[in-house]
Design an enzyme around this catalytic site. Sequence first.
Site, PDB file in Angstrom:
ATOM      1  N   GLU A   1     -48.657 -62.469  82.449  1.00 54.28           N
ATOM      2  CA  GLU A   1     -49.585 -62.199  83.544  1.00 54.28           C
ATOM      3  C   GLU A   1     -49.206 -62.985  84.805  1.00 54.28           C
ATOM      4  OE1 GLU A   1     -52.646 -62.709  80.385  1.00 54.28           O
ATOM      5  OE2 GLU A   1     -53.856 -61.538  81.761  1.00 54.28           O
TER       6      GLU A   1
ATOM      7  N   ASN B   1     -54.467 -69.847  88.284  1.00 58.20           N
ATOM      8  CA  ASN B   1     -55.495 -69.207  87.464  1.00 58.20           C
ATOM      9  C   ASN B   1     -56.595 -70.242  87.259  1.00 58.20           C
ATOM     10  OD1 ASN B   1     -57.044 -67.989  85.515  1.00 58.20           O
ATOM     11  ND2 ASN B   1     -55.331 -67.451  84.163  1.00 58.20           N
TER      12      ASN B   1
ATOM     13  N   ARG C   1     -66.267 -62.694  70.589  1.00 64.31           N
ATOM     14  CA  ARG C   1     -67.146 -61.642  71.123  1.00 64.31           C
ATOM     15  C   ARG C   1     -67.266 -60.490  70.142  1.00 64.31           C
ATOM     16  NH1 ARG C   1     -63.610 -61.503  76.168  1.00 64.31           N
ATOM     17  NH2 ARG C   1     -64.197 -63.396  77.262  1.00 64.31           N
TER      18      ARG C   1
ATOM     19  N   ARG D   1     -55.298 -65.369  90.342  1.00 63.90           N
ATOM     20  CA  ARG D   1     -55.938 -64.423  89.425  1.00 63.90           C
ATOM     21  C   ARG D   1     -57.426 -64.382  89.772  1.00 63.90           C
ATOM     22  NH1 ARG D   1     -58.050 -65.237  83.410  1.00 63.90           N
ATOM     23  NH2 ARG D   1     -58.481 -63.067  82.970  1.00 63.90           N
TER      24      ARG D   1
ATOM     25  N   HIS E   1     -53.936 -55.300  73.922  1.00 68.19           N
ATOM     26  CA  HIS E   1     -53.853 -56.716  74.322  1.00 68.19           C
ATOM     27  C   HIS E   1     -54.773 -57.492  73.383  1.00 68.19           C
ATOM     28  CE1 HIS E   1     -53.688 -60.082  77.373  1.00 68.19           C
ATOM     29  NE2 HIS E   1     -54.723 -60.422  76.625  1.00 68.19           N
TER      30      HIS E   1
ATOM     31  N   HIS F   1     -58.253 -57.655  81.876  1.00 67.85           N
ATOM     32  CA  HIS F   1     -56.872 -57.834  81.413  1.00 67.85           C
ATOM     33  C   HIS F   1     -55.926 -56.851  82.103  1.00 67.85           C
ATOM     34  CE1 HIS F   1     -58.405 -59.297  77.195  1.00 67.85           C
ATOM     35  NE2 HIS F   1     -58.184 -60.338  77.976  1.00 67.85           N
TER      36      HIS F   1
HETATM   37  P1  ADP Z   1     -56.183 -65.976  75.312  1.00 71.59           P
HETATM   38  O1  ADP Z   1     -55.223 -65.948  76.475  1.00 71.59           O
HETATM   39  O2  ADP Z   1     -57.113 -64.812  75.229  1.00 71.59           O
HETATM   40  O3  ADP Z   1     -56.859 -67.288  75.079  1.00 71.59           O
HETATM   41  P2  ADP Z   1     -53.815 -65.686  73.623  1.00 71.59           P
HETATM   42  O4  ADP Z   1     -53.228 -64.438  74.083  1.00 71.59           O
HETATM   43  O5  ADP Z   1     -53.121 -66.965  73.904  1.00 71.59           O
HETATM   44  O6  ADP Z   1     -55.339 -65.791  74.009  1.00 71.59           O
HETATM   45  O7  ADP Z   1     -54.022 -65.572  72.042  1.00 71.59           O
HETATM   46  C1  ADP Z   1     -54.630 -66.593  71.324  1.00 71.59           C
HETATM   47  C2  ADP Z   1     -54.774 -66.175  69.892  1.00 71.59           C
HETATM   48  O8  ADP Z   1     -53.515 -65.769  69.376  1.00 71.59           O
HETATM   49  C3  ADP Z   1     -55.220 -67.313  68.982  1.00 71.59           C
HETATM   50  O9  ADP Z   1     -56.609 -67.324  68.857  1.00 71.59           O
HETATM   51  C4  ADP Z   1     -54.578 -66.952  67.664  1.00 71.59           C
HETATM   52  O10 ADP Z   1     -55.533 -66.304  66.867  1.00 71.59           O
HETATM   53  C5  ADP Z   1     -53.513 -65.939  67.992  1.00 71.59           C
HETATM   54  N1  ADP Z   1     -52.191 -66.373  67.537  1.00 71.59           N
HETATM   55  C6  ADP Z   1     -51.316 -67.169  68.176  1.00 71.59           C
HETATM   56  N2  ADP Z   1     -50.201 -67.345  67.423  1.00 71.59           N
HETATM   57  C7  ADP Z   1     -50.385 -66.645  66.292  1.00 71.59           C
HETATM   58  C8  ADP Z   1     -49.598 -66.415  65.116  1.00 71.59           C
HETATM   59  N3  ADP Z   1     -48.403 -66.969  64.962  1.00 71.59           N
HETATM   60  N4  ADP Z   1     -50.101 -65.627  64.155  1.00 71.59           N
HETATM   61  C9  ADP Z   1     -51.315 -65.062  64.303  1.00 71.59           C
HETATM   62  N5  ADP Z   1     -52.089 -65.237  65.373  1.00 71.59           N
HETATM   63  C10 ADP Z   1     -51.646 -66.019  66.354  1.00 71.59           C
END
Ligand code: ADP
Length: 405
Positions: free
Chosen positions: A385, A10, A242, A92, A209, A181
């Site tokens: 993913e 990725n 966003r 990806r 998601h 996604h």
């Molecule tokens: P991406 O792949 O879009 O960067 P993720 O799916 O890894 O994102 O999600 C990241 C987000 O998940 C973080 O910004 C955080 O807000 C949220 N997150 C992760 N763990 C927790 C938790 N224990 N409680 C609430 N939110 C969480």
Amino acid sequence: MTGTRVLVLNSGSSSLKYQLLDMSDSALLAQGLVERIGERTSRLRHTPAGGETRAQDGPIADHDAALKAVAAELDRDGLGLDSPELVAIGHRVVHGGQRFTEPTVVDDSVLAEIERLIPVAPLHNPANLTGIRTARALRPDLPQVAVFDTAFHTTMPESAARYALDVATADAHRVRRYGFHGTSHAYVSRATAKLLGRAPKDVNVIVLHLGNGASASAVRGGRCVDTSMGLTPLEGLVMGTRSGDLDPAVIFHLMRVGEMSADEIDTLLNKRSGLIGLCGDNDMREILRRIDEGDEQARLAFDIYIHRLKKYIGAYYAVLGRVDAIAFTAGVGENAAPVREAALAGLDELGIRVDGGLNAVRADGARLISPPAARVAVAVVPTDEELEIATQTYALVGKGGPEST
Ligand code: ADP
């Protein structure tokens, strides 16, 4: 062909995430991340399955150097990229436009088409292309498979995929709703059907998601019929940084009255809006903590986030007509019980209920959080993913695929 290993890459503009999997049993063999490629402070973190994470700091000039550094780490674990066990590399690719409805073995014409799509995915496709070209140079003999974020959404009917724009203008510039996604929506909708013990073709699911980027999709019998992201990942839900949906006239207003340029507004809507724009934080953990302390700004940001989410759930309920399950996934969806509870509160009349006790349980696997008698199952389904990319890649090039002919 005898091997069963697939490397998943990725590639971001300055990062390279990877996983090496053994598809005979879908086992993860190693994973890691190279960050800040091209800077002096690059860092590689590599973790073999069941082993210690190894970190390497120091400049990594480009993606070629990054992949070579990853290959060296894998070598140390006896998992080298020159092993005959490795049968393909799955990449990806964010934007596949209308042409790529399936995972595709990369050749020169595929590369040219991904390049042609750069105007609609300027942030992502160039980095994805770099990753493919680098991997191809390293192992020219190996099939490279592109797995597109947009592919799952190509089944959307025209009524959902088209904006109500002048058709000639829209077509000339390929303006339509592509959705993103998709790999996650595909995986999670299937995993939800499995959790219910039913075939995907018999199940209608709303997939939410919710990561830093966030999108919803309506999946009827395993096929996507609507999704919240559009021409770009900016449309739809409130996200970490966003804005999601807004009146398009906001943009003209900011140009004319706010004297902002298109690039400034692009940055505003993509990087300084959503949760971070509303309250200064984009991490849901931090927002929930601030709400607990009585912070009104964090509360309002949360309420706006939930309001939008609820509107999409209602919309997709109507689009599907019958909903069997609602599945929460990604960082926020998998971990933030208060988000799940608030998004579905007050929907009893639609057959949607969340069991407070089940919702509060922290667990790793896919699980139901609705009471057994509820008409609509509510599920938490961890997305994967990389596994989905590896599965699609292996299905394409594994036994019976191009390599064995
Ligand atoms: P991406 O792949 O879009 O960067 P993720 O799916 O890894 O994102 O999600 C990241 C987000 O998940 C973080 O910004 C955080 O807000 C949220 N997150 C992760 N763990 C927790 C938790 N224990 N409680 C609430 N939110 C969480």
